[in-house]
Design an enzyme around this catalytic site. Structure first.
Site, short mmCIF file in Angstrom:
data_model
loop_
_atom_site.label_atom_id
_atom_site.label_comp_id
_atom_site.label_asym_id
_atom_site.label_seq_id
_atom_site.Cartn_x
_atom_site.Cartn_y
_atom_site.Cartn_z
N ASP A 69 0.91 -1.15 0.00
CA ASP A 69 0.00 0.00 0.00
C ASP A 69 0.94 1.18 0.00
OD1 ASP A 69 -1.41 2.29 0.85
OD2 ASP A 69 -3.00 1.02 1.61
N HIS A 70 1.05 1.87 -1.13
CA HIS A 70 2.16 2.83 -1.23
C HIS A 70 2.03 3.97 -0.22
CE1 HIS A 70 -0.50 5.25 -3.83
NE2 HIS A 70 0.33 6.24 -3.62
N HIS A 97 -5.73 2.87 1.36
CA HIS A 97 -4.99 4.04 1.85
C HIS A 97 -5.65 4.71 3.08
CE1 HIS A 97 -3.00 3.29 -1.81
NE2 HIS A 97 -3.68 4.09 -2.59
C1 BG6 Z 1 -3.68 4.95 -6.12
C2 BG6 Z 1 -5.04 5.04 -6.73
O1 BG6 Z 1 -3.57 3.84 -5.28
O2 BG6 Z 1 -3.43 6.13 -5.36
C3 BG6 Z 1 -5.17 6.28 -7.58
O3 BG6 Z 1 -5.28 3.90 -7.53
C4 BG6 Z 1 -4.79 7.51 -6.80
O4 BG6 Z 1 -6.50 6.42 -8.10
C5 BG6 Z 1 -3.44 7.31 -6.13
O5 BG6 Z 1 -4.71 8.59 -7.72
C6 BG6 Z 1 -3.14 8.45 -5.18
O6 BG6 Z 1 -1.82 8.32 -4.74
P1 BG6 Z 1 -0.96 9.59 -4.32
O7 BG6 Z 1 0.33 9.02 -3.84
O8 BG6 Z 1 -0.83 10.44 -5.54
O9 BG6 Z 1 -1.76 10.26 -3.25
#
Ligand code: BG6
Length: 509
Positions: A184-185, A247
């Protein structure tokens, strides 16, 4: 900083966007900081037929656009590109995995990587079960003779609870839980990790961090972009699956977990799972009242006409997929019983911002005439992005006659640490996996508990067409019905700006 053991990184889905925009630029960033092992290679694997040269050219372009060191001269990048090669692998032809095996054995022999491999699944999710099974059947999954095999699975991990359980089962046939890294990045973001540090290194917060002093918690993670070219994916996902199940619930977990017994992977992940297991399940009434969904319509933003969701490529003209979600929920445990959590996410909102706000209770008695209940409450804002930082709102006397009170900001911005390097989320997470540290990855039980929480909402939204999906014009803060979630007098969502400390004064979006 530890150097990982020698290994090969195999990326499935190497011709895709994630590899181009995030993964290879992150590996390059690690290379630049001398954080890769002595002996290391990246093997790109996808169905598309590509030569090594073509693959390297594309990756060079990605590095030049997205790396933290994008301004490096071509020669430096070329040196790194020598670590990359490519093989075409089609999962429809399982014998391709034989070729993959031979290639890996050869590469391993040439480099001396001791049989250590990380497999990264960056393919369409339908292949997350297929590829590990083919790896297993070809004897490519076993950690043995002192070497290791690790598997990173991108999100979405499953489509609902049943499919996540099924996927976990499939993976566990050939990989042990300690070999599986579910990404989960958001957990890789510096500022998300700083939630733990803020909570557990500052003695002043812990005594207040509970139902006795916290009035409510607000988590916002919104974007100004639409769904870009991801219509096909997004139609089968929607904001609840795309952002909330992972997230936003991870942020909730870090904010509300108990202090772990130590800072090791399992202690931390045990506490996060307990939070997910304590989420009060939504019943039918809650879904109607406390789960609001919306979908953006076309609008003109800063003079430019932007399409509505239903006009986007790959989207059904009468689609009921949500691009906005707001939820009010509770965590049924001793620390948080009765404290509402409000979370909100959406595409095509006015700005891109992610933040967690702890709203503290008002003082028990108002001494000063101008002190109004909710506006004088202290707020602690943990800003995840942009203008990463922390802000505490405190009441102060306005200089002059009488006792007029104003809320002022005590703020810290990461940008003030100008010489500090902020690694990207993928850089951090890839490096952790290389080191065998799974703290910032999700365990099977956590993923399943998160699905268990969102499943009733997903089902109701899918099956009960009487539950409304509200339209909102692109560029606004979502459907106004989301305001009704917060029923208390004077209470409303925050409308955060790009600049952490500028809210309420001058707002740059
Ligand atoms: C991803 C989603 O996991 O996270 C995207 O699939 C979203 O839809 C993105 O835009 C948002 O990530 P960050 O790091 O730009 O907040």
């Amino acid at each position: 900083m530890n150097k990982p053991e020698n290994h090969i990184l195999v990326i499935f889905g190497a011709s895709g966007d994630l590899t181009y925009r995030k993964l290879i630029p992150a590996v390059y960033d690690l290379h630049k900081q001398n954080l890769l092992p002595e002996k290391f290679a990246v093997l790109g694997a996808s169905r598309t037929k590509l030569t090594d040269e073509k693959f390297r050219d594309k990756m060079k372009d990605g590095i030049k656009k997205y790396s933290n060191f994008k301004n490096d001269d071509g020669k430096m990048i070329d040196d790194f590109l020598n670590l990359l090669s490519y093989i075409s692998v089609d999962t429809e032809n399982p014998e391709n995995f034989n070729s993959l095996k031979s290639y890996l054995t050869k590469l391993d022999g040439e480099l001396g990587t001791n049989g250590n491999v990380i497999y990264y699944l960056s393919t369409p999710p339908s292949l997350y079960g297929v590829i590990p099974t083919l790896l297993g059947k070809n004897g490519l999954s076993n950690s043995s003779n002192g070497n290791w095999k690790r598997l990173i699975a991108e999100k979405p991990f499953g489509y609902d609870l049943a499919s996540a359980i099924e996927l976990n089962k499939k993976l566990s046939k050939y990989f042990k839980e300690d070999q599986i890294y579910r990404i989960d990045h958001y957990l890789g973001k510096e500022t998300v990790q700083n939630i733990l540090v803020t909570r557990f290194t500052n003695g002043i917060f812990e005594p207040l961090w509970n139902r006795n002093y916290v009035h409510h918690v607000e988590i916002t993670s919104v974007e100004n972009i639409g769904i870009e070219n991801r219509g096909g994916y997004y139609e089968s996902s929607g904001a609840l699956r795309d952002m909330v199940q992972n997230h936003l619930l991870q942020l909730t977990g870090l904010i509300s977990m108990e202090p772990p017994s130590s800072f090791d992977s399992n202690s931390i992940r045990n506490e996060i799972v307990k939070v997910f297991q304590s989420l009060k399940p939504f019943n039918e009434k809650d879904i109607l009242k406390n789960a609001i969904r919306g979908q953006y319509g076309s609008a003109t933003i800063k003079g430019e006409k932007v399409p509505g969701y239903r006009d986007e490529k790959g989207v059904e003209p009468n689609s009921r997929t949500e691009t906005f979600v707001a939820l009010k929920f509770y965590i049924d445990n001793w620390r948080w019983g009765g404290v509402p959590f409000y979370i909100r996410t959406g595409k095509r909102l006015p700005t891109r911002v992610t933040e967690v706000v702890i709203h503290f209770k008002p003082t028990p008695h108002f001494l000063f005439a101008q002190q109004d209940e909710m506006n004088s409450c202290n707020q602690l804002v943990l800003r995840i992005q942009p203008d990463e930082g922390v802000l505490l709102k405190v009441g102060m006397k306005v200089p002059g006659q009488g006792f007029n009170i104003q809320n002022v900001n005590l703020d810290f911005h990461y940008a003030d640490l100008s010489d500090t390097y902020l690694p990207t989320a993928y850089e951090r997470l890839l490096h952790d996996c290389m080191l065998g540290d799974s703290t910032l990855y999700q365990r099977a039980d956590a993923v399943e508990a998160a699905w268990k929480f969102v499943d009733p909402i997903l089902n109701a939204w899918k099956n009960d067409h009487k539950i409304p999906i509200y339209g909102y014009p692109a560029g606004t803060w979502g459907p106004e019905h989301a305001d009704d979630l917060i029923e208390e007098k004077d209470l409303k969502w925050r409308y955060p700006c790009k600049n952490l400390a500028n809210d309420g004064i001058y707002c740059e979006l």
